[in-house]
Design a protein around this motif. Structure first.
Motif, mmCIF file in Angstrom:
data_model
loop_
_atom_site.group_PDB
_atom_site.id
_atom_site.type_symbol
_atom_site.label_atom_id
_atom_site.label_comp_id
_atom_site.label_asym_id
_atom_site.label_seq_id
_atom_site.Cartn_x
_atom_site.Cartn_y
_atom_site.Cartn_z
ATOM 1 N N GLN A 1 -1.030 9.819 -5.987
ATOM 2 C CA GLN A 1 -1.372 8.458 -6.545
ATOM 3 C C GLN A 1 -1.511 7.779 -4.972
ATOM 4 O OE1 GLN A 1 1.596 6.298 -8.278
ATOM 5 N NE2 GLN A 1 0.270 5.034 -9.527
ATOM 6 N N THR A 2 -2.549 7.159 -4.954
ATOM 7 C CA THR A 2 -2.925 6.040 -3.977
ATOM 8 C C THR A 2 -3.128 4.773 -4.404
ATOM 9 O OG1 THR A 2 -4.339 7.973 -2.694
ATOM 10 C CG2 THR A 2 -4.620 5.626 -1.958
ATOM 11 N N SER B 1 -6.172 1.372 -7.274
ATOM 12 C CA SER B 1 -5.620 2.877 -7.259
ATOM 13 C C SER B 1 -6.262 3.882 -7.822
ATOM 14 C CB SER B 1 -4.329 2.549 -8.513
ATOM 15 O OG SER B 1 -4.817 2.561 -9.529
ATOM 16 N N ILE C 1 0.917 5.892 -0.844
ATOM 17 C CA ILE C 1 0.367 7.135 -0.914
ATOM 18 C C ILE C 1 1.533 7.895 -1.503
ATOM 19 C CG2 ILE C 1 -1.021 9.104 -0.324
ATOM 20 C CD1 ILE C 1 -2.368 7.277 1.868
ATOM 21 N N THR C 2 1.722 8.465 -2.666
ATOM 22 C CA THR C 2 2.542 9.382 -3.268
ATOM 23 C C THR C 2 2.044 10.627 -3.721
ATOM 24 O OG1 THR C 2 2.542 8.142 -5.249
ATOM 25 C CG2 THR C 2 4.102 7.550 -3.659
ATOM 26 N N ARG C 3 2.800 12.024 -3.236
ATOM 27 C CA ARG C 3 2.224 13.086 -3.506
ATOM 28 C C ARG C 3 3.425 14.098 -4.211
ATOM 29 N NH1 ARG C 3 -0.262 16.823 1.145
ATOM 30 N NH2 ARG C 3 -0.634 18.698 0.006
ATOM 31 N N GLY D 1 0.861 -1.127 -0.061
ATOM 32 C CA GLY D 1 -0.049 -0.133 -0.050
ATOM 33 C C GLY D 1 0.684 1.184 0.008
#
Length: 787
Positions: free
Chosen positions: A562-563, A580, A542-544, A540
């Motif tokens: 992006q999750t 996603s 989470i990118t930002r 899992g």
């Protein structure tokens, strides 16, 4: 006599045509004094420039004797002919220093007077002899020039001894330091040294240093003289130690490569092998070709972009020539400009290639493209064999929706952060310590590093701290890095934080990067964050990413997030599932254009079953023109491999080709001073093996000063591509076109319909056209049928 090697004359790099120097003057209490220089004007004209050399005759007390020695040295050095030969045992009679006459009639040498410079004897091979040109003309006396002493002829005794061994060493440190002067103090009570840098006899820099070295910077290309004097505790100053040196600019780029991109142009110069280490390139840009490439023309009429190894110019018009003017730059100066021209492009292939490279990952992007790649053949053009119906049939192909903003990949870029990721910097002051305790299986450690540096035109500071603990292969770490750097043209600040924990197959990591940069031409701020948790093959993240750029021509801001959740498990076979969400937003503003875009994609799949929703919205405003556009796409797809479908396939004893459904819609509104237009496109498609159903529709409106027009085209299709193992094709289709047009002179309405059915070779069709026309003094209506 065996092989003869002849060097006819001295190379220009080793030549000398002028001698300057000093001697100790007996009439000035043996103080070091300059004698009259010895210059041969004929040789200066021959070489094209004055090539001087300094001599220090510290044991000569007469200015005329010093001049004669300088003349003798100059003439002997200028006589550069050298002959190397091998002789038999007769050569044993000669010794270094002997003057001999050489005769080699085979190559035209007769009574050539020379001196034996080197002599080597080999019992079996003979004697190697090196001869140097000699003659009476070398030892001719010079007509001494009158020597005029300076007005101070008696200096006080017991002064400070001048520095010794003064030298200049060229180097390059951070594009700031050009080199350094070093020397040795001859006196024991030197408090400090005064360094003067002279150009054309004028002092341009004056520095006081306590040590025997000083770094030089800020010098443009040219010839310089450095004078160093020692000052003692009583304030007495020594005579100067002198050294001459040159600062040279780097050579211009040997070639410039222009690479056209998606509405962008990249300039890639190449420095060649002769460029000095540490150089970079300075880029200037113009949308027009300049008259010349001289400094004044480029710097006054082109726009400076910045420095680097390459430069990309965005937001350009495709198919238009643009010019880059590039020069090599380092701390020694700047080269001449080199011109290069290129064009940006906007081809669909490059747009799709950019999407492929940036969209999530290569594999995911390919899957997305496969899922929504409708065949153009699925929407056929209405046949005109039976009746010419002038209508535009829906032409919606299934190209991947163009979400062209950048997408995050921080889960790879920021996976491991350590000090090697930082910019290398030479620091003058460093403070570090490590506090650690460990056993065979465990370790606890705290490490801290602090570094600072300040030079004449640059300063930098860095702080790094790491806290870690470990038991066998289980570990946790906290890393913090802060870095600040400033020069005359650029300021940068960067902060990196990372926390990690790992136990067996379980891993967690949070990474944050904050960076700001400001130069004379632009400002940029970046924020990146990655949150990742893994347990074996279960993942899992989470990118930002947030980026803002501004310069004198454009302001740009962009965010991407992006999750993703991924699950993989091996039972009787490998099963994978993933969900996603990708969100991308971009805003751009220039003097004549403003653009805002958003893109959202939701995606889920289990093995070969997938569902996607993609939504893109865009608004764009230019001078006297406005555009608004939306695009939405829904897909549901099942490919061969699903367990339930496999059972059905086994029962039917046939292969599954494809099971999917797609809804695609696009809306566009455009307004300018000449006209306004709108357009909507819709496409619905269902596929189950060989059974296909499709509905497509296009609606358009247009209005200007002389015309208003509305048009609608639709197509409804149901077909069976083949029946079991039979190659028959069964198809039913309804096509309809509506047109309405009004001008100042005429109004016209038209309706065209076609209903057709096809079964193998049998086909039936009904075509109907209804049209009405009204003019000022005339009206007409018609209907046509065909079947």
């Amino acid at each position: 006599m065996n092989t003869v090697n002849i060097t006819p004359e001295l190379a220009l790099r080793d030549a000398t045509n002028a001698i300057y120097g000093t001697f100790v003057d007996a009439e000035q209490q043996y103080i070091k004094t300059d004698f009259e220089p010895v210059i041969v004007d004929e040789w200066v004209d021959e070489d094209g420039l004055e090539i001087k050399e300094n001599m220090d005759y510290r044991f000569v007390s007469s200015p005329y004797q010093a001049a004669r020695l300088a003349n003798l040295y100059l003439r002997k050095k200028r006589a550069g002919r050298r002959i190397q030969l091998k002789m038999n045992m007769d050569g044993y009679a000669y010794r270094p220093g002997d003057v001999v006459l050489l005769n080699l009639p085979q190559i035209g040498i007769q009574n050539f007077e020379c001196r034996v410079a080197e002599w080597k004897f080999h019992p079996q091979e003979g004697v190697d002899i090196l001869l140097e040109e000699d003659g009476a003309y070398i030892y001719e006396d010079i007509i001494g020039k009158p020597f005029v002493r300076p007005p101070f002829t008696v200096l006080p005794t017991g002064g400070v001894a001048p520095p010794l061994n003064l030298t200049f060493v060229a180097t390059n440190i951070g594009e700031v330091v050009q080199g350094y002067l070093s020397w040795q103090s001859a006196a024991a009570d030197v408090r400090y040294n005064t360094v003067n840098i002279l150009e054309n006899g004028k002092v341009i820099q004056s520095i006081q240093v306590p040590q025997d070295r000083v770094d030089l910077s800020g010098l443009v290309r040219g010839s310089y003289r450095a004078e160093v004097r020692s000052i003692n505790a009583a304030g007495a100053m020594s005579a100067p130690a002198i050294v001459d040196f040159d600062i040279q600019a780097p050579p211009k780029p040997v070639s410039v490569e222009m690479v056209g991109g998606m509405f962008s142009l990249t300039c890639i110069p190449h420095g060649g092998e002769t460029a000095q280490h540490g150089y970079t390139f300075e880029f200037w840009f113009s949308d027009k070709k300049l008259a010349s490439t001289n400094d004044t023309e480029v710097t006054t009429k082109a726009n400076r972009q910045g420095q680097g190894q390459f430069w990309t110019k965005e937001n350009l018009k495709a198919g238009t020539d643009y010019w880059f003017y590039v020069r090599t730059v380092n701390s020694y100066g700047k080269s001449q400009f080199v011109e290069a021209v290129g064009q940006a492009n906007a081809t669909t292939e490059e747009m799709m290639e950019e999407l492929k490279n940036n969209f999530l990952s290569t594999e995911a992007g390919q899957k997305l493209q496969d899922q929504i790649d409708f065949s153009k053949n699925e929407i056929e053009v209405i046949a005109r064999e039976q009746l010419e119906i002038k209508s535009d049939i829906v032409d919606i192909d299934g190209k991947t929706i163009e979400l062209d903003n950048k997408v995050l990949s921080l889960n790879t870029d920021l996976a491991i952060v350590n000090e090697t990721a930082l910019q290398n910097q030479i620091y003058a002051t460093k403070l570090s310590y490590e506090f650690k305790r460990e056993t065979v299986r465990t370790e606890g450690k705290i490490f801290r590093l602090e570094e600072v540096n300040a030079q004449q035109d640059a300063a930098a500071a860095r702080f790094q701290e790491q806290i870690s603990a470990r038991v066998d292969y289980n570990a946790s770490t906290i890393l913090r890095v802060e870095h600040a750097q400033v020069t005359l043209e650029e300021a940068t600040a960067e902060k990196i934080n990372q926390v990690t924990a790992e136990v067996d197959a379980a891993k967690g990591r949070i990474t944050t990067v904050e960076k700001t940069t400001a130069t004379l031409e632009k400002a940029q701020a970046e924020f990146k964050q990655s949150t990742i948790a893994e347990f074996g093959d279960i993942y899992g993240a989470i990118t930002r990413m947030e980026i803002a750029n501004t310069n004198k021509e454009i302001a740009q801001a962009e965010t991407a997030m992006q999750t993703i959740a991924s699950f993989s498990k091996m039972t009787d076979r490998l099963r994978t599932s993933e969900a996603s969400i990708l969100r991308n937003e971009k805003a751009i503003a220039t003097a004549d254009k403003a653009i805002a875009e958003t893109g959202v994609q939701l995606k889920a799949h289990i093995d070969d079953t997938e569902a996607n929703i993609t939504d893109i919205k865009k608004v764009q405003v230019e001078q006297n023109k406005a555009l608004a556009q939306t695009r939405e796409q829904l897909t549901a797809d099942i490919k061969a491999g699903d367990d339930k479908l496999k059972g059905d396939i086994d029962k039917q004893e046939r292969e599954l080709s494809d099971v999917s459904s797609v809804v695609d819609s696009q809306k566009t509104a455009i307004a300018n001073l000449e006209e306004t237009t709108t357009e909507t496109q819709e496409n619905q498609q269902s596929i189950y093996e060989e059974m296909h159903a499709n509905f497509a529709q296009v609606r358009k409106t247009q209005a200007d000063q002389a015309l208003s027009q509305a048009e609608s085209t639709s197509q409804t299709t149901a077909e069976v591509s083949k029946v079991r193992n039979d190659n028959r094709k069964i198809k039913a289709q309804v096509e309809r076109t509506e047109e309405a047009t009004a001008t100042l002179e005429k109004a016209q309405a038209k309706l065209s319909e076609k209903v057709s059915a096809l079964n193998e070779e049998t086909e039936a069709a009904f075509v109907r056209v209804t049209e009405s026309i009204a003019e000022k003094d005339k009206a007409q209506a018609a209907r046509f049928k065909s079947w």
